[in-house]
Design an enzyme around this catalytic site. Structure first.
Site, mmCIF file in Angstrom:
data_model
loop_
_atom_site.group_PDB
_atom_site.id
_atom_site.type_symbol
_atom_site.label_atom_id
_atom_site.label_comp_id
_atom_site.label_asym_id
_atom_site.label_seq_id
_atom_site.Cartn_x
_atom_site.Cartn_y
_atom_site.Cartn_z
ATOM 1 N N SER A 1 18.184 14.785 37.117
ATOM 2 C CA SER A 1 19.553 15.245 37.359
ATOM 3 C C SER A 1 20.403 14.092 37.919
ATOM 4 O O SER A 1 21.486 13.781 37.413
ATOM 5 C CB SER A 1 19.506 16.418 38.344
ATOM 6 N N ARG B 1 19.215 26.083 38.389
ATOM 7 C CA ARG B 1 18.152 25.790 39.364
ATOM 8 C C ARG B 1 18.521 26.313 40.739
ATOM 9 O O ARG B 1 17.672 26.780 41.488
ATOM 10 C CB ARG B 1 17.914 24.281 39.416
ATOM 11 N N ASP C 1 23.317 18.685 32.699
ATOM 12 C CA ASP C 1 22.943 18.755 34.115
ATOM 13 C C ASP C 1 23.778 19.782 34.866
ATOM 14 O O ASP C 1 23.269 20.472 35.745
ATOM 15 C CB ASP C 1 23.075 17.381 34.771
ATOM 16 N N LYS D 1 23.179 11.252 35.466
ATOM 17 C CA LYS D 1 24.595 10.997 35.758
ATOM 18 C C LYS D 1 24.823 9.520 36.051
ATOM 19 O O LYS D 1 25.822 8.937 35.626
ATOM 20 C CB LYS D 1 25.033 11.863 36.948
ATOM 21 N N HIS E 1 23.854 6.017 45.518
ATOM 22 C CA HIS E 1 23.766 7.475 45.499
ATOM 23 C C HIS E 1 22.905 7.941 46.655
ATOM 24 O O HIS E 1 21.787 7.453 46.837
ATOM 25 C CB HIS E 1 23.158 7.969 44.179
HETATM 26 N N1 URA Z 1 21.635 15.977 43.487
HETATM 27 C C1 URA Z 1 21.764 16.107 42.154
HETATM 28 O O1 URA Z 1 22.698 15.598 41.556
HETATM 29 N N2 URA Z 1 20.821 16.806 41.492
HETATM 30 C C2 URA Z 1 19.750 17.373 42.103
HETATM 31 O O2 URA Z 1 18.931 17.963 41.454
HETATM 32 C C3 URA Z 1 19.646 17.237 43.499
HETATM 33 C C4 URA Z 1 20.611 16.521 44.164
#
Ligand code: URA
Length: 435
Positions: A187, A172, A165, A191, A86
């Site tokens: 966040s 946010r 999320d 995932k 990621h």
């Molecule tokens: N990527 C995400 O999935 N969440 C965040 O808060 C910032 C970047």
């Protein structure tokens, strides 16, 4: 239904610098997802979290509560190790494209759930959708079948994964609370943990084109995420990598696919190859494979063969040519010298305004819009040399794209030419989990 907590009490605890109990966290995340806690209450809590922070235990519980709002995928029956990467998002960051097939060459399944670009950072799915026929939306069954039969899969996360999320991230975004490290970490990790990967490598970007502008903030984010992974039993490590300069020469969608194909053909820009190989080694080591030479699999065509199978499995035309944009402008050097600044944020904003990115989630992106650098940091230029070309499908976007380069770096401009030399390090640091 009678609620077991009151949102205002929960907000007050964090506002006053206290620690939320496990039950308060479980309740507030779930109640927000159910619509019982209102947006204005959650935005107030998010602001309190941004200002007061959270303990490691609070962040772990918050992450678990977000995971519990949705489904969890399970790849344990695949009979192969699983590894995912990621990136926290950058400019010209096409690394997932060569990386997923490269790692799969070694028998590792790569369940790469990816996102779309928002703002100046590009999205992997937008890039891959430049390939005619390619499908981002796969069912869980299709994803499993491709992991088993081919190895790598890059696709959109289904709506069932951490729905809390999705709602919280959108909130946010419009309440100035994106930058809270506990909220970014939970966040991303909610995932990734729900996705069920065994190994996770985080590419935490540092610099003007990244969320984290300085290395100390980036290290804190990396350590927080690595700890969350460790607590959830996912073998997690992070590389902190430079995002003050775009990665490679291509910034956009179709042009980034083309550049990725150069890398898969054994060529491509040195920085893209270096980071792809570094992340591949990290993923393979996590899966217990320490004797692989991923650079060799790029050179000898094995990664390209895997790419072709991966793209074809999702309906993509692997031999399609990327279209050229009808409107092109050149940016030229105004003196002889060495490029001492090629600012990631400035070029990212330019590509975004040209049509490579979107202003709202539902906007389409242009396949051929973006920027091609002809020279990058540390390279020598002569006055009049073309440093970059700007491409767009909509002529009226060009002036704002060009203006983004002049406006960058507080008006000093995205490009600086000096006397050099300039040294660039791609991998700045590494953070590992204790398990
Ligand atoms: N990527 C995400 O999935 N969440 C965040 O808060 C910032 C970047």
């Amino acid at each position: 239904m009678t609620e077991r907590h009151d949102a205002v009490d929960v907000i007050r605890v964090k506002r006053d610098g206290g620690t939320l109990s496990d039950d308060q966290i479980d309740w507030v995340v779930d109640a927000y997802t159910r619509g019982v806690v209102a947006d204005e209450q959650m935005s107030s809590l998010a602001m309190a979290i941004l200002q007061r922070g959270m303990s490691r235990a609070e962040i772990a519980r918050w992450t678990a509560a977000m995971i519990a709002t949705g489904e969890r995928l399970d790849f344990s029956g695949l009979g192969r190790p699983t590894a995912d990467k990621h990136s926290t998002g950058g400019v010209g960051d096409k690394i997932t494209l060569p990386l997923a097939p490269l790692v799969a060459v070694y028998g590792v399944a790569v369940p790469q759930l990816s996102g779309r670009g928002l703002g100046h950072t590009g999205g992997t799915l937008d890039k891959l959708e430049s390939i005619p026929g390619w499908r981002a939306a796969l069912s869980n069954e299709e994803m499993h079948a491709q992991l088993r039969e081919v190895g790598p899969v890059i696709c959109a996360a289904g709506s069932g994964l951490a729905p809390a999320d999705k709602k919280l991230y959108a909130l946010r975004d419009v309440t100035g609370t994106v930058e809270a490290i506990p909220l970014i970490a939970s966040s991303i990790m909610s995932k990734k943990i729900a996705e069920g990967t065994g190994v996770l490598v985080l590419d935490v970007k540092v610099g003007s084109g990244a969320f984290m502008k300085d290395i100390d903030q980036a290290r804190e984010l990396a350590e927080t995420m690595v700890n969350l992974g460790a607590d959830a039993g996912v073998r997690t490590s992070a590389l902190l990598t430079d995002m003050s300069t775009p990665l490679g020469y291509a910034i956009g969608n179709g042009n980034e696919v083309k550049e990725s194909l150069d890398v898969l053909a054994g060529g491509g820009p040195a920085d893209v190859v270096e980071l792809t190989v570094a992340l591949a080694k990290e993923m393979l080591a996590g899966a217990g494979i320490t004797d692989a030479d991923p650079a060799e699999a790029l050179r000898d065509g094995r990664a390209m063969d895997m790419w072709r199978r991966m793209i074809a499995a999702q309906g993509g035309d692997v031999d399609a040519e990327m279209p050229e944009a009808p409107h092109v402008e050149e940016v030229r050097a105004d003196r002889d010298g060495v490029l001492t600044r090629v600012d990631a944020l400035g070029f990212g904003v330019a590509a975004w305004r040209l049509g490579a990115g979107r202003a709202r989630k539902e906007d389409p992106v242009q396949v051929s819009a973006g920027v091609m650098l002809h020279k990058t940091l540390g390279e020598t230029v002569k006055a009049g040399d073309v440093i970059a070309t700007l491409h767009t499908e909509t002529e009226s976007r060009m002036p704002r794209g060009l203006a983004a380069l002049d406006e960058a770096c507080g008006g000093d401009g995205a490009i600086a030419i000096g006397d050099g030399p300039v040294e660039r390090r791609i991998v700045l640091d590494r953070v590992e989990s204790a398990i």
